[in-house]
Design a protein around this motif. Sequence first.
Motif: not given
Length: 316
Positions: A222, A247, A249
């Motif tokens: 990330s 996100m 990730i």
Amino acid sequence: MATHYLEFEKPIADLEAKIEELSLLASTAGSFDSEIEGLRKKAEQLRRKTYSSLDPWMKTQVARHPQRPHFVDYVESLLTDFVELKGDRQFGDDQAILGGLARFRGQAVVVMGHEKGHDTQTRLTHNFGMARPEGYRKAVRLMDMAEQYGLPVLTFVDTAGAYPGLGAEERGQAEAIARSTERGLTLGVPSIATITGEGGSGGAIAIAAASRVLMLEHSIYSVISPEGAAGILWRDGSRARDAAMAMKITAPDLVDLKIVDRIIGEPLGGAHADREAAIKGVGDVIEEELKALSGLSPDELRKDRARRFYAIGRLS
């Protein structure tokens, strides 16, 4: 080594505690073989169910597991004739990134990676895997050597990020990360990066700008940690789980975005549950990818790497 259970593994921990208790009782109060076998099957089923449905925040915890294999473990199991090379020839040596010359299954290579340490003393020695500028300048030095002698480069990424301390910034942390990333992109030899735990921000990509980027099943990669993202977006680090969920990730998301080329499966319960099998799996995939790249010329390798990175983020 005592097993370290993560928060979401508590039901599994309870079952295994009962198994241990019955095993101890069996030595003085008779046989409990059938009960123990039943509990073992139940624990395995629960572990399989749990690990088949991990969300991004759970995977973040697995990626950070203190018993997960580290760089020194990969070196010990996968490489022979390892000779560590130290120093950046400018300021000093950074033990957060280790590297040197070795043989990988008979082939001479340059190898480097983040080392977090496994106990209090070694974690302090290796600065928890958070490199200073000297670490990235050492990485550039090693990559220069690899190109000079025509050796493939293997990197193992596991860091929360580059060290953000005042001294590191004064000595050019951002510039060192940029130079290391640039050197990785311009190498005329095959390079394979493996995300083995955390791949945090520029501190990770500085040694992951490779021909092929591999990622263990329960690792993360990330631009910022979930805690950092939560602090920026909501000014509340306790919302790290919300950030992790948003996100992208995890390995499947990153393959879809063409940031990662290939996912390496982990043993049931994560790489820390069967370190030997996890490390062997990583070695097998690296060997396959090295063979696929071995016939390319330096110019072909550079063009192939450029195509790979230009494709990042495309959805078609």
